[in-house]
Design a protein around this motif. Structure first.
Motif, short mmCIF file in Angstrom:
data_model
loop_
_atom_site.label_atom_id
_atom_site.label_comp_id
_atom_site.label_asym_id
_atom_site.label_seq_id
_atom_site.Cartn_x
_atom_site.Cartn_y
_atom_site.Cartn_z
N GLN A 181 -5.07 -6.33 -18.82
CA GLN A 181 -5.34 -4.92 -19.15
C GLN A 181 -5.31 -4.65 -20.66
O GLN A 181 -5.45 -3.50 -21.09
N HIS A 240 -5.62 -6.45 -10.65
CA HIS A 240 -5.76 -6.61 -9.19
C HIS A 240 -5.00 -7.81 -8.67
O HIS A 240 -4.56 -7.82 -7.52
N PRO A 274 -1.05 1.93 -15.41
CA PRO A 274 -0.78 2.56 -14.11
C PRO A 274 -1.21 1.69 -12.93
O PRO A 274 -2.19 0.95 -13.04
N LEU A 275 -0.45 1.77 -11.84
CA LEU A 275 -0.76 1.03 -10.61
C LEU A 275 -1.50 1.95 -9.65
O LEU A 275 -1.39 3.18 -9.75
N SER A 276 -2.19 1.38 -8.67
CA SER A 276 -2.84 2.21 -7.65
C SER A 276 -1.74 2.92 -6.84
O SER A 276 -0.60 2.45 -6.78
N VAL A 277 -2.12 4.01 -6.21
CA VAL A 277 -1.16 4.77 -5.39
C VAL A 277 -0.61 3.88 -4.27
O VAL A 277 0.58 3.89 -3.96
N GLU A 278 -1.50 3.05 -3.71
CA GLU A 278 -1.09 2.16 -2.62
C GLU A 278 0.03 1.21 -3.08
O GLU A 278 1.02 1.01 -2.38
N THR A 279 -0.14 0.65 -4.28
CA THR A 279 0.87 -0.27 -4.79
C THR A 279 2.16 0.46 -5.15
O THR A 279 3.26 -0.03 -4.87
N GLN A 280 2.03 1.64 -5.72
CA GLN A 280 3.25 2.43 -6.01
C GLN A 280 4.01 2.71 -4.72
O GLN A 280 5.24 2.61 -4.68
N ASN A 281 3.27 3.02 -3.66
CA ASN A 281 3.92 3.28 -2.37
C ASN A 281 4.60 2.03 -1.83
O ASN A 281 5.71 2.10 -1.30
N GLU A 298 -1.58 -6.52 -7.96
CA GLU A 298 -1.55 -5.61 -6.82
C GLU A 298 -1.61 -6.43 -5.51
O GLU A 298 -0.96 -6.09 -4.53
N THR A 299 -2.38 -7.52 -5.53
CA THR A 299 -2.48 -8.40 -4.35
C THR A 299 -1.14 -9.08 -4.07
O THR A 299 -0.72 -9.22 -2.92
#
Ligand code: NDP
Ligand SMILES: CCCCCC(=O)/C=C/[C@H]1[C@H](O)CC(=O)[C@@H]1CCCCCCC(=O)O
Length: 299
Positions: A210, A187, A220-227, A190-191
């Motif tokens: 991890q 996280h 894997p990253l969250s969909v939001e971060t991939q976007n 991702e932040t």
């Protein structure tokens, strides 16, 4: 399974480090002096290093498995061959150079996670030396934050255990983030990525948060971060220091000069005595070290 606790799991998917075997001596990075020798390339008195140094006070080792090093490169401070002027320094320097796209005069801001660990503490200083105008570290205690700013010259430091990382990043990086040296993933990363500028770069050095999970590498990253990565054209390529060893000799010379001239400050957490190896290892796995964790076996 692809976690990166390569020495402590049978199948990690990594081909560069094999698991320790039951009943066999543990090993890791080490440096020492040859006491007696039948090998012409490593005579008595020379200083040698290896990634497979047995956790013993003395060991009989094959000359071909050892790398001879020049103590002048570290002004006699031999442990630096394991850290700032060894694989750790190479990881930081080559990571920044190969994946960071740091450009002098470009007014870039770098963020480093795991910033008070062995790699992070060197990577942030290299970011500054290579031209970033602002280098912000993220780490797990106020003492570590103080060391980053007061001893190593980071512009600011964030304690992820206490601070609101998102809010503090906004304060410390008013022009957004151009380069992210990522040691931890999860996280925190991702932040950070959510505040990265268009055309910026993630140096994917490690994902230590991890490593105890049964997930592929990189996790894997969250969909939001991939976007966010896609929308903002942010690069995030896998980096492994061993892929760049043809650049190691020149890079080690550069690191040596920076360390000897004091432009790079080296932090180490030194524990004395082989009997304290296990305690030091467990402490390192909980972030107990500031800079490189070193065990000093003898003078
Ligand atoms: N790509 C490559 O070729 C290489 C990659 N690496 C990677 O570089 C990274 C750093 O390694 P190195 O500096 O040697 O290791 P260190 O153990 O010295 O530093 C890692 C730091 O990460 C922090 N950390 C640990 N767990 C977490 C967590 N869950 N969340 C946030 N921070 C955490 C700890 O400090 P604290 O939590 O207190 O801030 C710790 O000090 C690792 O991911 C490693 O796998 C290393 C060598 C080569
Ligand atoms: C044989 C010498 C190994 C030198 C490379 C190295 O230092 C790797 C060390 C890993 C160790 O297993 C524990 C870690 O945290 C290190 C880094 C692994 C993460 C990098 C992943 C890169 C990848 O596999 O693409």
């Amino acid at each position: 399974k692809c976690n990166r606790r390569c020495r402590m799991n049978e199948e990690t998917g990594a081909d560069y480090l094999k698991p320790w075997q039951l009943s066999e001596c543990l090993d890791g990075g080490g440096v020492g002096v040859v006491e007696s020798s039948r090998c012409t390339s490593c005579p008595e008195g020379c200083v040698v290093t290896s990634f497979n140094w047995p956790w013993q006070t003395h060991a009989v080792m094959k000359g071909g498995a050892l790398q001879k090093v020049d103590p002048q490169l570290v002004d006699g401070h031999l442990s630096y061959f394991l850290g700032a002027v060894g694989i750790t320094g190479l990881t930081a320097l080559l990571g920044v150079r190969e994946k960071g796209h740091v450009t002098k005069g470009a007014n870039q801001t770098m963020v480093v996670s795991g910033a008070a660990g062995a790699c992070g503490s060197i990577a942030g200083q290299i970011g500054r030396l290579d031209g970033c105008v602002r280098v912000v570290g993220i780490c797990g205690s106020d003492d570590k934050c103080r060391a980053l700013v007061e001893d190593l010259g980071f512009s600011a430091a964030i304690n992820y255990r206490q601070d609101d990382v998102c809010a503090r990043l906004k304060e410390c990086c008013p022009d957004g983030i151009d380069v992210y040296f990522d040691n931890v993933g999860g996280h925190i990363s991702e932040t950070v990525i959510a505040q990265m500028n268009k055309g910026s770069h993630v140096i994917l050095c490690g994902q230590i948060s991890q490593y105890n999970k049964d997930v592929p590498y990189p996790p894997p990253l969250s969909v939001e971060t991939q976007n966010a990565l896609q929308r903002n054209c942010i690069t995030r390529e896998r980096f492994l220091v061993l892929s760049y060893m043809h650049k190691a000799e020149a890079a080690l010379c550069e690191l040596s000069q920076w360390v000897k001239s004091g432009q790079i400050k080296v932090l180490e957490t030194v524990v004395n005595g082989i009997e304290n190896m296990g305690v030091a290892f467990c402490s390192m796995m909980k972030g107990g070290n500031v800079g490189k964790q070193i065990i000093k076996i003898s003078d």
